[in-house]
Write an enzyme that holds these catalytic residues in place. Structure first.
Site, short mmCIF file in Angstrom:
data_model
loop_
_atom_site.label_atom_id
_atom_site.label_comp_id
_atom_site.label_asym_id
_atom_site.label_seq_id
_atom_site.Cartn_x
_atom_site.Cartn_y
_atom_site.Cartn_z
N CYS A 66 0.85 -1.04 -0.25
CA CYS A 66 0.06 -0.22 -0.11
C CYS A 66 1.12 1.11 0.62
CB CYS A 66 -0.92 -0.68 1.09
SG CYS A 66 -2.18 1.26 1.34
N CYS A 91 7.22 3.93 5.80
CA CYS A 91 6.98 3.60 4.64
C CYS A 91 7.69 2.99 3.19
CB CYS A 91 6.22 5.36 4.29
SG CYS A 91 6.70 6.15 4.20
S1 SF4 Z 1 0.67 4.70 5.43
FE1 SF4 Z 1 1.07 3.72 3.81
S2 SF4 Z 1 -0.27 1.55 4.50
FE2 SF4 Z 1 -1.01 3.15 6.11
S3 SF4 Z 1 -2.66 3.84 4.79
FE3 SF4 Z 1 -0.91 5.13 4.32
S4 SF4 Z 1 0.20 4.47 2.28
FE4 SF4 Z 1 -1.34 2.70 2.71
#
Ligand code: SF4
Length: 249
Positions: A121, A228
């Protein structure tokens, strides 16, 4: 006459650290503007401490491009705070970096990937858009600080990222210095700070922290994930994979 060979980014970062690595934040910003000119940008999360770096930048160049990762998973409070800072600081070139629509359709059609595969993600919503966003620039500022987490305690002022350079003017600022600056310049706090949020990212992956916890302990809490990917090797890999080279870098 032989063509001029650009200085490799890791040597440039080393040189800049030798001369300016211990300079104060305003000096690092001034030197960077001189060194990189229009090849310079800033990356901001419009999070808990973002107002400080943005204020320092706005004092000397409010037209500097400011890149914001619009993951579509932010707190509404963050988006309101972004609009407030843009207006109050007079920033004139804030750019939202969006995830690729077709990649989201394929890999995250329900928008729930953050519940099952946070690395993927983050890759889709942060690292890939950032790689495309910073590609035209030689260098960019971040608001990262050594005091934020144990994983950042040796953060330098200038770091090479492939053929680009990442600049951390606030690297050695602690909580007291940040607060003093914020108060001296009457900068508005992120509205979630008073609720105990000290490092603010996407809503599904951020919680408030308790006294004594790392500021970033509320990010991806309960998982082994601590970053991230935009500040790790993932960004460099995407830049290389896409054959993206920095302008003049
Ligand atoms: S922090 Fe990373 S895993 Fe969490 S919603 Fe945002 S993009 Fe997605």
């Amino acid at each position: 006459m032989l063509p001029e060979i650009p200085e490799p980014a890791h040597l440039k970062a080393q040189r800049l650290n030798e001369f300016y690595g211990e300079a104060d934040a305003a000096r690092i910003i001034a030197v960077s503007l001189q060194e990189f000119g229009t090849g310079l940008a800033a990356v901001s999360s419009f999070g808990a401490d973002s107002a400080i770096l943005l204020h320092l930048i706005a004092q000397v160049q409010p037209s500097l491009p400011v890149l914001f990762l619009q993951t579509n998973k932010h707190f509404t409070a963050t988006l309101r705070y972004q609009a407030q800072l843009v207006q109050e600081l007079g920033l004139t070139d804030v750019r939202d970096l969006l995830p690729d629509v077709s990649a989201l359709k394929t890999h995250d059609p329900l928008g729930a990937l953050c519940l099952t595969d946070k690395d993927r993600c983050c890759d889709l919503r942060k690292t890939q858009p950032l790689a495309l966003g910073v590609a035209p620039f030689q260098a960019w500022f971040t608001g990262r600080k050594q005091s934020q987490a144990a994983t950042r305690n040796s953060l330098p002022a200038f770091e090479a990222v492939g053929q680009h350079i990442r600049i951390n003017p606030l690297k050695d600022w602690g909580t007291e210095q940040l607060e003093a600056y914020r108060e001296a310049h009457h900068l508005p706090p992120h509205p979630l700070v008073e609720q105990g949020y000290r490092s603010i990212g996407c809503m599904p992956c951020t919680r408030a922290v308790s006294d004594g916890e790392d500021q970033r302990a509320g990010r991806w809490a309960g998982s082994v994930k601590t970053e991230c990917g935009i500040h790790l090797n993932g960004l460099e890999q995407h830049l290389q994979h896409n054959g993206i080279k920095g302008a003049g870098a």
